[in-house]
Design a protein around this motif. Structure first.
Motif, PDB file in Angstrom:
ATOM      1  N   ARG A  23       6.825   7.540  42.641  1.00 25.16           N
ATOM      2  CA  ARG A  23       6.699   8.519  43.714  1.00 25.16           C
ATOM      3  C   ARG A  23       7.338   9.887  43.245  1.00 25.16           C
ATOM      4  O   ARG A  23       7.079  10.874  43.977  1.00 25.16           O
ATOM      5  CB  ARG A  23       7.391   8.294  44.976  1.00 25.16           C
ATOM      6  CG  ARG A  23       6.616   6.812  45.432  1.00 25.16           C
ATOM      7  CD  ARG A  23       7.413   6.360  46.928  1.00 25.16           C
ATOM      8  NE  ARG A  23       8.758   6.143  46.559  1.00 25.16           N
ATOM      9  CZ  ARG A  23       9.886   6.007  47.362  1.00 25.16           C
ATOM     10  NH1 ARG A  23       9.482   6.190  48.638  1.00 25.16           N
ATOM     11  NH2 ARG A  23      11.056   5.733  46.951  1.00 25.16           N
ATOM     12  N   VAL A  24       8.113   9.962  42.320  1.00 23.48           N
ATOM     13  CA  VAL A  24       8.675  11.319  41.761  1.00 23.48           C
ATOM     14  C   VAL A  24       7.669  12.333  40.992  1.00 23.48           C
ATOM     15  O   VAL A  24       6.964  11.671  40.168  1.00 23.48           O
ATOM     16  CB  VAL A  24       9.860  11.020  41.013  1.00 23.48           C
ATOM     17  CG1 VAL A  24      10.603  12.113  40.397  1.00 23.48           C
ATOM     18  CG2 VAL A  24      11.076  10.098  41.747  1.00 23.48           C
ATOM     19  N   LEU A  25       7.456  13.323  41.555  1.00 24.25           N
ATOM     20  CA  LEU A  25       6.799  14.456  40.976  1.00 24.25           C
ATOM     21  C   LEU A  25       7.549  15.387  40.495  1.00 24.25           C
ATOM     22  O   LEU A  25       8.379  16.077  41.271  1.00 24.25           O
ATOM     23  CB  LEU A  25       5.615  14.609  42.000  1.00 24.25           C
ATOM     24  CG  LEU A  25       4.875  13.539  42.715  1.00 24.25           C
ATOM     25  CD1 LEU A  25       3.985  14.253  43.589  1.00 24.25           C
ATOM     26  CD2 LEU A  25       3.985  12.711  41.807  1.00 24.25           C
ATOM     27  N   VAL A  26       7.193  16.307  39.552  1.00 19.74           N
ATOM     28  CA  VAL A  26       7.925  17.104  38.921  1.00 19.74           C
ATOM     29  C   VAL A  26       6.665  18.441  38.798  1.00 19.74           C
ATOM     30  O   VAL A  26       5.655  17.939  38.097  1.00 19.74           O
ATOM     31  CB  VAL A  26       8.446  17.063  37.420  1.00 19.74           C
ATOM     32  CG1 VAL A  26       9.057  18.395  36.929  1.00 19.74           C
ATOM     33  CG2 VAL A  26       9.732  16.068  37.736  1.00 19.74           C
ATOM     34  N   PHE A  27       7.060  19.657  39.363  1.00 23.46           N
ATOM     35  CA  PHE A  27       6.036  20.604  39.345  1.00 23.46           C
ATOM     36  C   PHE A  27       6.391  21.681  39.526  1.00 23.46           C
ATOM     37  O   PHE A  27       7.559  22.005  39.887  1.00 23.46           O
ATOM     38  CB  PHE A  27       4.806  20.462  40.256  1.00 23.46           C
ATOM     39  CG  PHE A  27       5.218  20.243  41.648  1.00 23.46           C
ATOM     40  CD1 PHE A  27       5.341  21.101  42.633  1.00 23.46           C
ATOM     41  CD2 PHE A  27       5.492  18.681  42.245  1.00 23.46           C
ATOM     42  CE1 PHE A  27       5.893  21.040  43.878  1.00 23.46           C
ATOM     43  CE2 PHE A  27       6.182  18.887  43.507  1.00 23.46           C
ATOM     44  CZ  PHE A  27       6.069  19.702  44.320  1.00 23.46           C
ATOM     45  N   GLY A  28       5.734  22.882  38.962  1.00 23.46           N
ATOM     46  CA  GLY A  28       6.321  24.415  39.107  1.00 23.46           C
ATOM     47  C   GLY A  28       5.690  25.369  38.374  1.00 23.46           C
ATOM     48  O   GLY A  28       4.361  24.660  37.677  1.00 23.46           O
ATOM     49  N   PHE A  53       3.132  18.533  36.776  1.00 24.11           N
ATOM     50  CA  PHE A  53       1.852  19.510  36.591  1.00 24.11           C
ATOM     51  C   PHE A  53       2.336  21.134  36.907  1.00 24.11           C
ATOM     52  O   PHE A  53       3.201  21.256  37.486  1.00 24.11           O
ATOM     53  CB  PHE A  53       0.613  19.273  37.694  1.00 24.11           C
ATOM     54  CG  PHE A  53       1.213  18.803  39.131  1.00 24.11           C
ATOM     55  CD1 PHE A  53       1.102  20.141  39.941  1.00 24.11           C
ATOM     56  CD2 PHE A  53       1.731  17.648  39.373  1.00 24.11           C
ATOM     57  CE1 PHE A  53       1.599  19.691  41.331  1.00 24.11           C
ATOM     58  CE2 PHE A  53       1.982  17.539  40.751  1.00 24.11           C
ATOM     59  CZ  PHE A  53       2.030  18.561  41.735  1.00 24.11           C
ATOM     60  N   ASP A  54       1.570  21.858  36.663  1.00 22.72           N
ATOM     61  CA  ASP A  54       1.750  23.371  36.744  1.00 22.72           C
ATOM     62  C   ASP A  54       1.089  23.807  38.017  1.00 22.72           C
ATOM     63  O   ASP A  54       0.156  23.225  38.446  1.00 22.72           O
ATOM     64  CB  ASP A  54       1.191  24.357  35.497  1.00 22.72           C
ATOM     65  CG  ASP A  54       1.635  23.904  34.217  1.00 22.72           C
ATOM     66  OD1 ASP A  54       2.857  23.800  34.068  1.00 22.72           O
ATOM     67  OD2 ASP A  54       1.035  24.042  33.261  1.00 22.72           O
ATOM     68  N   THR A  55       1.731  24.852  38.536  1.00 25.96           N
ATOM     69  CA  THR A  55       1.377  25.178  39.738  1.00 25.96           C
ATOM     70  C   THR A  55       0.930  26.908  39.707  1.00 25.96           C
ATOM     71  O   THR A  55       1.437  27.492  38.830  1.00 25.96           O
ATOM     72  CB  THR A  55       2.354  25.302  40.927  1.00 25.96           C
ATOM     73  OG1 THR A  55       3.441  26.270  40.492  1.00 25.96           O
ATOM     74  CG2 THR A  55       3.072  23.822  41.136  1.00 25.96           C
ATOM     75  N   PRO A  56       0.192  27.467  40.631  1.00 31.52           N
ATOM     76  CA  PRO A  56       0.027  28.826  40.631  1.00 31.52           C
ATOM     77  C   PRO A  56       1.393  29.553  40.852  1.00 31.52           C
ATOM     78  O   PRO A  56       2.376  29.144  41.172  1.00 31.52           O
ATOM     79  CB  PRO A  56      -0.781  29.162  41.872  1.00 31.52           C
ATOM     80  CG  PRO A  56      -1.526  28.030  42.120  1.00 31.52           C
ATOM     81  CD  PRO A  56      -0.347  26.731  41.792  1.00 31.52           C
ATOM     82  N   LEU A  57       1.358  30.979  40.563  1.00 30.52           N
ATOM     83  CA  LEU A  57       2.599  31.571  40.594  1.00 30.52           C
ATOM     84  C   LEU A  57       2.888  31.991  42.131  1.00 30.52           C
ATOM     85  O   LEU A  57       2.564  33.300  42.417  1.00 30.52           O
ATOM     86  CB  LEU A  57       2.455  32.888  39.784  1.00 30.52           C
ATOM     87  CG  LEU A  57       2.119  32.756  38.124  1.00 30.52           C
ATOM     88  CD1 LEU A  57       2.346  34.127  37.271  1.00 30.52           C
ATOM     89  CD2 LEU A  57       3.405  31.833  37.635  1.00 30.52           C
ATOM     90  N   ALA A  58       3.121  31.148  43.066  1.00 29.54           N
ATOM     91  CA  ALA A  58       3.398  31.297  44.369  1.00 29.54           C
ATOM     92  C   ALA A  58       4.392  30.403  44.645  1.00 29.54           C
ATOM     93  O   ALA A  58       4.303  29.209  45.074  1.00 29.54           O
ATOM     94  CB  ALA A  58       2.057  30.871  44.825  1.00 29.54           C
ATOM     95  N   GLU A  59       5.605  30.979  44.650  1.00 27.13           N
ATOM     96  CA  GLU A  59       6.652  30.232  45.249  1.00 27.13           C
ATOM     97  C   GLU A  59       6.953  29.557  46.735  1.00 27.13           C
ATOM     98  O   GLU A  59       7.236  28.419  46.745  1.00 27.13           O
ATOM     99  CB  GLU A  59       8.134  30.847  44.953  1.00 27.13           C
ATOM    100  CG  GLU A  59       8.473  31.097  43.535  1.00 27.13           C
ATOM    101  CD  GLU A  59       7.506  32.217  43.034  1.00 27.13           C
ATOM    102  OE1 GLU A  59       7.809  32.456  41.731  1.00 27.13           O
ATOM    103  OE2 GLU A  59       7.041  33.082  43.735  1.00 27.13           O
TER     104      GLU A  59
END
Length: 350
Positions: free
Chosen positions: A51-56, A82-88
């Motif tokens: 269940r642990v997810l790493v993203f940013g 996974f990568d995310t958009p530049l939107a904190e």
């Protein structure tokens, strides 16, 4: 056998990359940099619970600006790293939604100065869900934020945001100062039911230490006395723990150095025991002086330990100005000289 992934040197946004490889298979006790210890903590948490997810931003393909998340996407797949958009703000909003659906998000805010766009999500939603639901809904989100200064970075890449998060009821706030603490505080944070703001002192990414990966370190909410002394208690956290220890080595006085590790909850019992012994206290932090974390700690020491004090509680801090350009960073940051000046002032006062 220890397996090593080699990588070329790289600088991102004017910041140096942590030296040394990220290790993917380790003995129970091994020497790691703080960067490697954080990477290993993420790896072990992901391996132990799907269940642990790493993203940013750039955490998957690039492995993050500091390569902290290197190898995780290759090991666990793009559905879990996974990568995310530049939107904190969106990163934290996604985290809240994932937590409500039973996941354990570990988002990264790429730099401390980039956390401000996410402030509304963190204060209005992340911090309040447990209270809003009378504790019936867990919010196991660990927000990793490379923080503080000392690396000569550009504007918006060196900030002290800890006071905002400590002031926000509902958030736990931790700051490691050693690789061992970096590993175990992150493991404890990911296992927590409450949201945790995990502030990583960038200047300590390259410090090395033997880390025991099987013997749990002190939990969140527990401080550590890094050096015992009799004259003055120095209370600090993160990258400045090393500064305080360096000052203690050359000081004419006997300094006791307390590493808070956890700012919220705060282990005031350890602080109080030290101050009762020495009778004097200096609080040290990188952020601006006015309403910094040192102001709260000085007030509490004065309120609860007034009759144990031999002199007023002093603060060695940054200045009440915006964080300066890199060429002025060493002048702005509190260092050994500023701390020792406070120590001598405390000793001179009756």
């Amino acid at each position: 056998m220890t397996q090593i992934i080699d990588r070329p040197p790289l600088r991102g946004d004017g910041t140096p990359e942590p030296d040394g490889p990220i290790l993917t298979e380790l003995p129970s006790v091994t020497t790691l940099t703080m960067a490697q210890a954080i990477n290993r903590a993420l790896h072990d948490a992901m391996a132990g619970d799907d269940r642990v997810l790493v993203f940013g931003e750039d955490v998957a393909a690039l492995g993050g600006v500091f390569r902290i998340t290197e190898g995780l996407a290759q090991t666990f797949g793009e559905q879990r790293c996974f990568d995310t958009p530049l939107a904190e703000s969106a990163i934290i909003g996604i985290s809240v939604g994932l937590a409500l659906r039973g996941f354990i998000p570990v988002p990264e805010i790429q730099f401390d100065g980039f956390a401000y766009p996410a402030f509304d999500q963190m204060v209005s939603h992340l911090a309040k869900y447990r209270m809003r639901t009378r504790g019936q809904v867990d919010m196991p989100v660990t927000v990793r934020i490379p923080s503080f200064g000392g690396i000569g970075a550009v504007e918006h890449h060196s900030e002290s945001t800890e006071t905002y998060w400590v002031h926000t009821a509902g958030l736990k706030v931790v700051v490691p100062s050693t690789p061992s603490d970096a590993y175990w505080l992150l493991r404890h944070a990911i296992a927590a039911r409450d949201p945790v703001i995990y502030l990583e002192p960038k200047r300590r990414y390259w410090g090395r230490e033997a880390v025991n990966l099987t013997a749990p370190g002190p939990p969140i909410g527990k401080a550590t006395v890094r050096r015992t002394g009799d004259d003055v208690t120095v209370i600090t956290y993160g990258g400045l723990v090393g500064t305080a220890l360096n000052a203690a080595e050359i000081a004419d006085r006997s300094l006791e150095v307390v590493d808070l590790r956890s700012l919220s909850p705060l282990d005031f019992d350890t602080v109080a025991a030290s101050v009762r012994k020495t009778g004097r206290a200096v609080v040290m932090h990188e952020g601006a002086r006015t309403l910094g974390f040192g102001a709260e700690l000085a007030a509490r020491i004065s309120e609860e330990l007034f009759y144990d004090l031999e002199s007023p509680v002093l603060r060695a801090t940054g200045f009440d100005t915006p964080y300066p350009p890199a060429r002025l960073e060493k002048v702005w940051l509190p260092g050994v000289d500023r701390l020792l000046d406070c120590v001598e002032t405390a000793m001179r006062r009756p």
